[in-house]
Design a protein around this motif. Sequence first.
Motif, PDB file in Angstrom:
ATOM      1  N   SER A   4       4.623   1.060  -0.401  1.00  0.00           N
ATOM      2  CA  SER A   4       3.943  -0.124   0.136  1.00  0.00           C
ATOM      3  C   SER A   4       3.195  -0.868  -0.956  1.00  0.00           C
ATOM      4  CB  SER A   4       2.973   0.282   1.251  1.00  0.00           C
ATOM      5  OG  SER A   4       3.674   0.821   2.354  1.00  0.00           O
ATOM      6  N   VAL A   5       2.556  -0.112  -1.847  1.00  0.00           N
ATOM      7  CA  VAL A   5       1.802  -0.739  -2.937  1.00  0.00           C
ATOM      8  C   VAL A   5       2.746  -1.404  -3.933  1.00  0.00           C
ATOM      9  CG1 VAL A   5       0.334  -0.281  -4.942  1.00  0.00           C
ATOM     10  CG2 VAL A   5      -0.222   0.751  -2.733  1.00  0.00           C
ATOM     11  N   GLN A   6       3.783  -0.682  -4.342  1.00  0.00           N
ATOM     12  CA  GLN A   6       4.710  -1.230  -5.336  1.00  0.00           C
ATOM     13  C   GLN A   6       5.469  -2.442  -4.806  1.00  0.00           C
ATOM     14  OE1 GLN A   6       4.717  -0.362  -8.546  1.00  0.00           O
ATOM     15  NE2 GLN A   6       3.064   1.035  -7.991  1.00  0.00           N
TER      16      GLN A   6
ATOM     17  N   GLU B 127       4.225  -4.442  -2.587  1.00  0.00           N
ATOM     18  CA  GLU B 127       3.212  -5.389  -2.113  1.00  0.00           C
ATOM     19  C   GLU B 127       3.344  -5.647  -0.614  1.00  0.00           C
ATOM     20  OE1 GLU B 127       2.976  -8.884  -4.562  1.00  0.00           O
ATOM     21  OE2 GLU B 127       3.172  -7.746  -6.421  1.00  0.00           O
ATOM     22  N   ASP B 128       3.594  -4.565   0.126  1.00  0.00           N
ATOM     23  CA  ASP B 128       3.776  -4.657   1.576  1.00  0.00           C
ATOM     24  C   ASP B 128       2.419  -4.601   2.267  1.00  0.00           C
ATOM     25  OD1 ASP B 128       4.558  -4.585   4.193  1.00  0.00           O
ATOM     26  OD2 ASP B 128       5.920  -2.867   3.983  1.00  0.00           O
ATOM     27  N   VAL B 129       1.731  -5.714   2.274  1.00  0.00           N
ATOM     28  CA  VAL B 129       0.400  -5.790   2.868  1.00  0.00           C
ATOM     29  C   VAL B 129       0.442  -5.505   4.367  1.00  0.00           C
ATOM     30  CG1 VAL B 129      -1.528  -7.356   3.374  1.00  0.00           C
ATOM     31  CG2 VAL B 129      -0.458  -7.365   1.105  1.00  0.00           C
ATOM     32  N   THR B 130       1.502  -5.935   5.027  1.00  0.00           N
ATOM     33  CA  THR B 130       1.623  -5.740   6.478  1.00  0.00           C
ATOM     34  C   THR B 130       1.580  -4.260   6.847  1.00  0.00           C
ATOM     35  OG1 THR B 130       2.954  -7.746   6.696  1.00  0.00           O
ATOM     36  CG2 THR B 130       3.061  -6.160   8.496  1.00  0.00           C
ATOM     37  N   ALA B 131       2.273  -3.428   6.082  1.00  0.00           N
ATOM     38  CA  ALA B 131       2.282  -1.987   6.359  1.00  0.00           C
ATOM     39  C   ALA B 131       0.897  -1.398   6.169  1.00  0.00           C
ATOM     40  CB  ALA B 131       3.286  -1.292   5.451  1.00  0.00           C
ATOM     41  N   LEU B 132       0.191  -1.835   5.145  1.00  0.00           N
ATOM     42  CA  LEU B 132      -1.143  -1.304   4.875  1.00  0.00           C
ATOM     43  C   LEU B 132      -2.137  -1.735   5.939  1.00  0.00           C
ATOM     44  CD1 LEU B 132      -1.269  -1.915   1.017  1.00  0.00           C
ATOM     45  CD2 LEU B 132      -0.922   0.262   2.194  1.00  0.00           C
ATOM     46  N   VAL B 133      -2.009  -2.954   6.430  1.00  0.00           N
ATOM     47  CA  VAL B 133      -2.922  -3.464   7.457  1.00  0.00           C
ATOM     48  C   VAL B 133      -2.778  -2.696   8.772  1.00  0.00           C
ATOM     49  CG1 VAL B 133      -3.411  -5.494   8.908  1.00  0.00           C
ATOM     50  CG2 VAL B 133      -3.156  -5.755   6.452  1.00  0.00           C
ATOM     51  N   SER B 134      -1.638  -2.050   8.979  1.00  0.00           N
ATOM     52  CA  SER B 134      -1.435  -1.289  10.214  1.00  0.00           C
ATOM     53  C   SER B 134      -2.337  -0.062  10.293  1.00  0.00           C
ATOM     54  CB  SER B 134       0.030  -0.856  10.331  1.00  0.00           C
ATOM     55  OG  SER B 134       0.347   0.131   9.372  1.00  0.00           O
ATOM     56  N   LEU B 135      -2.913   0.347   9.164  1.00  0.00           N
ATOM     57  CA  LEU B 135      -3.789   1.509   9.135  1.00  0.00           C
ATOM     58  C   LEU B 135      -5.196   1.120   9.570  1.00  0.00           C
ATOM     59  CD1 LEU B 135      -2.622   2.861   5.666  1.00  0.00           C
ATOM     60  CD2 LEU B 135      -2.022   3.818   7.898  1.00  0.00           C
ATOM     61  N   PRO B 136      -5.893   2.005  10.306  1.00  0.00           N
ATOM     62  CA  PRO B 136      -7.248   1.676  10.756  1.00  0.00           C
ATOM     63  C   PRO B 136      -8.198   1.536   9.575  1.00  0.00           C
ATOM     64  CG  PRO B 136      -6.784   3.997  11.109  1.00  0.00           C
ATOM     65  CD  PRO B 136      -5.490   3.352  10.715  1.00  0.00           C
ATOM     66  N   GLY B 137      -9.089   0.545   9.655  1.00  0.00           N
ATOM     67  CA  GLY B 137     -10.061   0.349   8.596  1.00  0.00           C
ATOM     68  C   GLY B 137      -9.561  -0.484   7.438  1.00  0.00           C
TER      69      GLY B 137
ATOM     70  N   LEU C 248      -0.581   3.029 -10.323  1.00  0.00           N
ATOM     71  CA  LEU C 248       0.293   4.008  -9.675  1.00  0.00           C
ATOM     72  C   LEU C 248       1.772   3.795 -10.000  1.00  0.00           C
ATOM     73  CD1 LEU C 248      -1.336   4.126  -6.116  1.00  0.00           C
ATOM     74  CD2 LEU C 248      -1.733   5.677  -8.033  1.00  0.00           C
ATOM     75  N   ALA C 249       2.062   2.915 -10.943  1.00  0.00           N
ATOM     76  CA  ALA C 249       3.453   2.574 -11.237  1.00  0.00           C
ATOM     77  C   ALA C 249       4.291   3.787 -11.601  1.00  0.00           C
ATOM     78  CB  ALA C 249       3.510   1.540 -12.363  1.00  0.00           C
TER      79      ALA C 249
ATOM     80  N   ALA D 110       2.524  10.159   1.107  1.00  0.00           N
ATOM     81  CA  ALA D 110       2.303   9.659  -0.250  1.00  0.00           C
ATOM     82  C   ALA D 110       3.433   8.729  -0.698  1.00  0.00           C
ATOM     83  CB  ALA D 110       2.141  10.838  -1.216  1.00  0.00           C
ATOM     84  N   PRO D 111       4.717   9.094  -0.507  1.00  0.00           N
ATOM     85  CA  PRO D 111       5.789   8.176  -0.912  1.00  0.00           C
ATOM     86  C   PRO D 111       5.741   6.845  -0.184  1.00  0.00           C
ATOM     87  CG  PRO D 111       6.667  10.385  -0.595  1.00  0.00           C
ATOM     88  CD  PRO D 111       5.258  10.389  -0.063  1.00  0.00           C
ATOM     89  N   GLN D 112       5.388   6.850   1.116  1.00  0.00           N
ATOM     90  CA  GLN D 112       5.307   5.603   1.874  1.00  0.00           C
ATOM     91  C   GLN D 112       4.203   4.707   1.337  1.00  0.00           C
ATOM     92  OE1 GLN D 112       4.788   7.286   5.805  1.00  0.00           O
ATOM     93  NE2 GLN D 112       6.881   6.753   6.409  1.00  0.00           N
ATOM     94  N   PHE D 113       3.057   5.307   1.001  1.00  0.00           N
ATOM     95  CA  PHE D 113       1.957   4.515   0.470  1.00  0.00           C
ATOM     96  C   PHE D 113       2.327   3.925  -0.891  1.00  0.00           C
ATOM     97  CE2 PHE D 113      -1.863   3.994  -2.114  1.00  0.00           C
ATOM     98  CZ  PHE D 113      -2.563   3.095  -1.329  1.00  0.00           C
TER      99      PHE D 113
END
Length: 205
Positions: free
Chosen positions: A101-103, A105-115, A132-133, A95-98
């Motif tokens: 990533s959102v705060q 704006e780390d799109v690269t980290a999110l894209v690493s997830l399947p789907g 989620l701020a 949860a903290p990593q997600f």
Amino acid sequence: MIGRIQGLLIEKQPPGVLIDVNGVGYEIQMPMTSFYQLPAVGENVTVFTHFVVREDAQLLFGFADKMERGLFRELIKANGVGPKLGLTILSGMSAPQFLSSVQNEDVTALVSLPGIGKKTAERLVVELKDRLANFGKTENITLPANTGERPGETIVAVNDAREEALSALVALGYKPAQASKLVSGVYKDGMESETVIRDALKAAI
């Protein structure tokens, strides 16, 4: 709505568990971050749940604490994110990593997830950044670290650790070839399935 299940843990086969409550067995799917925190088979367990009713199925998703369940509920409100993808996201990231990533704006980290493609990742950032701020700032959302092997623990499974890990990754949304590559990259003789899955998910990020 079924918000909490407390009973005897009788099966663990990631990402699913079976919990006996007064003779009734509840099948529950869990993100791996919560799965790692489960006690040994045969012990009592409490999980916080989210109940999903569809035309063709009734599904229970379980979490180690209310905070992770809350994040899951926020995720599935986002456009294009269903319960399965929400489970996948919370298996590949804590949860903290997600939230980070959102705060950030780390799109690269999110894209690493399947789907999650680039457009989906960008949409998640846009939809969830403000929502989620302040999420979790009044409570500690850091999940306890997995303690590793537990003496005497037996996970009910029909396959060995490698096959079980492959099955779990595919269930979480990874393509079979990708899952096989991840497992092969981390698997060593004697490893338990939970360790293989955890290491494979880390390698995927």
